[in-house]
Design a protein around this motif. Sequence first.
Motif, PDB file in Angstrom:
ATOM      1  N   ILE A   1    -117.565 -36.679 -63.443  1.00  0.00           N
ATOM      2  CA  ILE A   1    -117.101 -38.332 -62.934  1.00  0.00           C
ATOM      3  C   ILE A   1    -118.316 -38.623 -61.802  1.00  0.00           C
ATOM      4  CG2 ILE A   1    -115.325 -39.522 -61.715  1.00  0.00           C
ATOM      5  CD1 ILE A   1    -114.736 -38.781 -64.636  1.00  0.00           C
ATOM      6  N   SER A   2    -118.654 -39.918 -61.808  1.00  0.00           N
ATOM      7  CA  SER A   2    -119.236 -40.768 -60.791  1.00  0.00           C
ATOM      8  C   SER A   2    -118.392 -41.049 -59.977  1.00  0.00           C
ATOM      9  CB  SER A   2    -120.040 -41.545 -61.272  1.00  0.00           C
ATOM     10  OG  SER A   2    -120.772 -42.113 -60.547  1.00  0.00           O
ATOM     11  N   GLU A   3    -118.911 -41.059 -58.510  1.00  0.00           N
ATOM     12  CA  GLU A   3    -117.773 -41.568 -57.392  1.00  0.00           C
ATOM     13  C   GLU A   3    -118.173 -42.958 -57.465  1.00  0.00           C
ATOM     14  OE1 GLU A   3    -115.553 -39.853 -55.781  1.00  0.00           O
ATOM     15  OE2 GLU A   3    -116.177 -38.149 -56.555  1.00  0.00           O
ATOM     16  N   HIS A   4    -119.245 -43.657 -58.197  1.00  0.00           N
ATOM     17  CA  HIS A   4    -119.754 -44.965 -57.958  1.00  0.00           C
ATOM     18  C   HIS A   4    -119.436 -45.849 -59.005  1.00  0.00           C
ATOM     19  CE1 HIS A   4    -121.640 -43.248 -54.190  1.00  0.00           C
ATOM     20  NE2 HIS A   4    -122.351 -42.477 -55.184  1.00  0.00           N
ATOM     21  N   GLY A   5    -118.499 -45.566 -59.992  1.00  0.00           N
ATOM     22  CA  GLY A   5    -118.069 -46.503 -61.050  1.00  0.00           C
ATOM     23  C   GLY A   5    -117.580 -45.834 -62.306  1.00  0.00           C
ATOM     24  N   SER A   6    -117.430 -46.502 -63.295  1.00  0.00           N
ATOM     25  CA  SER A   6    -116.857 -45.874 -64.558  1.00  0.00           C
ATOM     26  C   SER A   6    -117.926 -45.285 -65.141  1.00  0.00           C
ATOM     27  CB  SER A   6    -116.086 -47.165 -65.290  1.00  0.00           C
ATOM     28  OG  SER A   6    -117.091 -47.868 -65.811  1.00  0.00           O
ATOM     29  N   VAL A   7    -117.494 -44.361 -66.149  1.00  0.00           N
ATOM     30  CA  VAL A   7    -118.547 -43.531 -66.999  1.00  0.00           C
ATOM     31  C   VAL A   7    -118.023 -43.676 -68.557  1.00  0.00           C
ATOM     32  CG1 VAL A   7    -119.214 -42.010 -65.317  1.00  0.00           C
ATOM     33  CG2 VAL A   7    -117.318 -41.287 -66.343  1.00  0.00           C
ATOM     34  N   SER A   8    -118.823 -43.205 -69.424  1.00  0.00           N
ATOM     35  CA  SER A   8    -118.496 -43.260 -70.806  1.00  0.00           C
ATOM     36  C   SER A   8    -118.185 -41.602 -71.088  1.00  0.00           C
ATOM     37  CB  SER A   8    -119.390 -43.969 -71.402  1.00  0.00           C
ATOM     38  OG  SER A   8    -119.163 -43.728 -72.982  1.00  0.00           O
ATOM     39  N   ARG A   9    -117.367 -41.326 -71.846  1.00  0.00           N
ATOM     40  CA  ARG A   9    -117.299 -39.780 -72.047  1.00  0.00           C
ATOM     41  C   ARG A   9    -116.715 -39.794 -73.584  1.00  0.00           C
ATOM     42  NH1 ARG A   9    -120.503 -39.662 -68.475  1.00  0.00           N
ATOM     43  NH2 ARG A   9    -120.219 -38.684 -66.683  1.00  0.00           N
ATOM     44  N   GLY A  10    -117.271 -38.904 -74.229  1.00  0.00           N
ATOM     45  CA  GLY A  10    -116.491 -38.243 -75.508  1.00  0.00           C
ATOM     46  C   GLY A  10    -115.439 -37.466 -75.314  1.00  0.00           C
ATOM     47  N   VAL A  11    -114.292 -37.694 -75.193  1.00  0.00           N
ATOM     48  CA  VAL A  11    -112.814 -36.858 -74.758  1.00  0.00           C
ATOM     49  C   VAL A  11    -112.598 -35.986 -76.244  1.00  0.00           C
ATOM     50  CG1 VAL A  11    -110.747 -37.063 -74.382  1.00  0.00           C
ATOM     51  CG2 VAL A  11    -112.132 -38.642 -73.320  1.00  0.00           C
ATOM     52  N   CYS A  12    -112.724 -34.688 -75.790  1.00  0.00           N
ATOM     53  CA  CYS A  12    -112.503 -33.725 -77.161  1.00  0.00           C
ATOM     54  C   CYS A  12    -111.111 -33.183 -77.488  1.00  0.00           C
ATOM     55  CB  CYS A  12    -113.431 -32.751 -76.925  1.00  0.00           C
ATOM     56  SG  CYS A  12    -115.218 -33.100 -76.798  1.00  0.00           S
ATOM     57  N   SER A  13    -110.615 -33.016 -78.551  1.00  0.00           N
ATOM     58  CA  SER A  13    -109.632 -32.274 -78.846  1.00  0.00           C
ATOM     59  C   SER A  13    -110.115 -31.072 -79.463  1.00  0.00           C
ATOM     60  CB  SER A  13    -108.563 -33.058 -79.776  1.00  0.00           C
ATOM     61  OG  SER A  13    -108.238 -34.092 -79.245  1.00  0.00           O
ATOM     62  N   VAL A  14    -109.644 -29.981 -78.956  1.00  0.00           N
ATOM     63  CA  VAL A  14    -110.113 -28.656 -79.393  1.00  0.00           C
ATOM     64  C   VAL A  14    -108.856 -27.765 -80.033  1.00  0.00           C
ATOM     65  CG1 VAL A  14    -111.321 -26.461 -79.023  1.00  0.00           C
ATOM     66  CG2 VAL A  14    -111.872 -28.601 -77.740  1.00  0.00           C
ATOM     67  N   ASN A  15    -109.479 -27.081 -81.249  1.00  0.00           N
ATOM     68  CA  ASN A  15    -108.103 -26.685 -82.057  1.00  0.00           C
ATOM     69  C   ASN A  15    -108.059 -25.186 -81.463  1.00  0.00           C
ATOM     70  OD1 ASN A  15    -110.231 -25.105 -83.513  1.00  0.00           O
ATOM     71  ND2 ASN A  15    -110.078 -26.451 -85.378  1.00  0.00           N
ATOM     72  N   GLU A  16    -107.161 -24.440 -82.011  1.00  0.00           N
ATOM     73  CA  GLU A  16    -107.216 -22.893 -81.717  1.00  0.00           C
ATOM     74  C   GLU A  16    -108.353 -22.026 -81.987  1.00  0.00           C
ATOM     75  OE1 GLU A  16    -103.398 -21.372 -83.468  1.00  0.00           O
ATOM     76  OE2 GLU A  16    -102.142 -22.553 -82.233  1.00  0.00           O
ATOM     77  N   ALA A  17    -108.970 -22.372 -82.847  1.00  0.00           N
ATOM     78  CA  ALA A  17    -110.252 -21.676 -83.301  1.00  0.00           C
ATOM     79  C   ALA A  17    -111.298 -21.998 -82.677  1.00  0.00           C
ATOM     80  CB  ALA A  17    -110.765 -21.845 -84.833  1.00  0.00           C
ATOM     81  N   GLY A  18    -111.305 -22.863 -81.538  1.00  0.00           N
ATOM     82  CA  GLY A  18    -112.310 -23.284 -80.609  1.00  0.00           C
ATOM     83  C   GLY A  18    -113.193 -24.396 -81.306  1.00  0.00           C
ATOM     84  N   ASN A  19    -112.714 -25.122 -82.290  1.00  0.00           N
ATOM     85  CA  ASN A  19    -113.590 -25.979 -82.824  1.00  0.00           C
ATOM     86  C   ASN A  19    -113.062 -27.425 -82.436  1.00  0.00           C
ATOM     87  OD1 ASN A  19    -115.121 -24.194 -84.418  1.00  0.00           O
ATOM     88  ND2 ASN A  19    -113.689 -23.966 -86.004  1.00  0.00           N
ATOM     89  N   LEU A  20    -113.773 -28.490 -82.816  1.00  0.00           N
ATOM     90  CA  LEU A  20    -113.497 -29.406 -82.384  1.00  0.00           C
ATOM     91  C   LEU A  20    -112.452 -30.138 -83.374  1.00  0.00           C
ATOM     92  CD1 LEU A  20    -114.349 -31.973 -80.266  1.00  0.00           C
ATOM     93  CD2 LEU A  20    -115.928 -32.810 -82.048  1.00  0.00           C
ATOM     94  N   ALA A  21    -111.364 -30.752 -82.967  1.00  0.00           N
ATOM     95  CA  ALA A  21    -110.535 -31.486 -83.925  1.00  0.00           C
ATOM     96  C   ALA A  21    -110.715 -32.857 -83.987  1.00  0.00           C
ATOM     97  CB  ALA A  21    -109.150 -31.054 -83.272  1.00  0.00           C
ATOM     98  N   ALA A  22    -110.847 -33.582 -82.939  1.00  0.00           N
ATOM     99  CA  ALA A  22    -111.209 -34.908 -82.932  1.00  0.00           C
ATOM    100  C   ALA A  22    -112.099 -35.147 -81.809  1.00  0.00           C
ATOM    101  CB  ALA A  22    -109.889 -35.726 -82.957  1.00  0.00           C
ATOM    102  N   ILE A  23    -112.699 -36.428 -81.540  1.00  0.00           N
ATOM    103  CA  ILE A  23    -113.532 -36.863 -80.467  1.00  0.00           C
ATOM    104  C   ILE A  23    -113.425 -38.232 -80.517  1.00  0.00           C
ATOM    105  CG2 ILE A  23    -115.835 -36.833 -81.497  1.00  0.00           C
ATOM    106  CD1 ILE A  23    -117.047 -35.975 -78.752  1.00  0.00           C
ATOM    107  N   ASN A  24    -112.973 -38.850 -79.319  1.00  0.00           N
ATOM    108  CA  ASN A  24    -112.786 -40.119 -78.984  1.00  0.00           C
ATOM    109  C   ASN A  24    -113.765 -40.868 -77.968  1.00  0.00           C
ATOM    110  OD1 ASN A  24    -110.435 -40.595 -80.852  1.00  0.00           O
ATOM    111  ND2 ASN A  24    -109.576 -39.131 -79.790  1.00  0.00           N
ATOM    112  N   GLU A  25    -114.587 -41.766 -78.150  1.00  0.00           N
ATOM    113  CA  GLU A  25    -115.445 -42.152 -77.101  1.00  0.00           C
ATOM    114  C   GLU A  25    -114.622 -43.081 -76.273  1.00  0.00           C
ATOM    115  OE1 GLU A  25    -119.280 -42.785 -75.479  1.00  0.00           O
ATOM    116  OE2 GLU A  25    -118.740 -41.319 -77.071  1.00  0.00           O
ATOM    117  N   ARG A  26    -114.570 -42.919 -74.861  1.00  0.00           N
ATOM    118  CA  ARG A  26    -113.950 -43.594 -73.981  1.00  0.00           C
ATOM    119  C   ARG A  26    -115.011 -44.283 -73.169  1.00  0.00           C
ATOM    120  NH1 ARG A  26    -109.478 -43.989 -76.655  1.00  0.00           N
ATOM    121  NH2 ARG A  26    -108.298 -42.192 -77.094  1.00  0.00           N
TER     122      ARG A  26
END
Length: 322
Positions: A178-203
């Motif tokens: 996180i930046s202390e000086h404003g908002s940022v864009s991140r791909g928020v990840c959902s990870v399954n039990e196998a350690g793989n990406l279940a979904a990613i949402n760009e915030r």
Amino acid sequence: MIKLGADIFREIVDNYKTNIRKMQPTLLILAAGMASRYGSLKQIQEFGPSGETIIDYSIYDAINAGFGKIVFIIRENFASEFKEIFEPKLKGRIKTDYVYQEMGAFVGGHQIPAERTKPWGTAHAILCAKDAINEPFAVINADDFYGTDSFVKMAAFLKNECKPELYSVVGYQLGKTISEHGSVSRGVCSVNEAGNLAAINERTKIYKENDQIVYEEADGSKHPLPADTPVSMNFWGFDPSVFQLSQTLFNEFLEKNISNPKSEFFIPIVADEFIRRNIGQVKVLPTSAQWFGVTYKEDAPGVQASLNELVKKGEYPDNLWK
């Protein structure tokens, strides 16, 4: 002993797999951004004690991790300045290539609206490198510091695991990005039990509010996110098969968004569809490293201080290219 046809075929396949695993991966650096929030060409700003840019540290880590080529995605109007900075440093150390991200690339017969002022986003940038890369490759942002651990893990993945059915992404802890000086864009990840990406949402609007981290939607609603939420910092590992998938998805994207001058074709769109359409999996390579970067001008002093501290600790020499 005379080898039968099937034996020869198996030997050819085995040799091919062995050679692919030995192939040095490529690092694709996204440096075509307009730096609208930062207000200058931050990709070539000097932060290190001997005038190093953030890109220098990424390339230094990549070389040590075993990458064999660097491909820069830039805009043609600052190509000369960019090459003057990096070619003298890298000559004889690693192969380099340059790709220009232009708005009209790969749009087919679509008419670009007159009000469109910038290219189509990070996944479009990758697509622009289609003719420059034939081996497994990683993608990073030019203005993010990722750390040695991430390059070592990514290089190992690209050399030993990457294939058309398996891509990867380095997963950072949100609170460390996180930046202390404003908002940022991140791909928020959902990870399954196998350690793989279940979904990613760009915030596209994440920031600290009081003692918690929130993301804000277009309608102004706010939603909390835990500090240990895994997020993508656009450090991806791909097989070259991603180019064909990206072209298909970009065509679909343009059909729906050509008239929207602010629409962007993000890398997470490609990763999410790769999973959703059951083409393959995206392995999450976790790291607890502290990310830092320059989203805003106010971030610059902190970046410089962080790099100086790493040099003092002996993690990097005081001159990377001496």
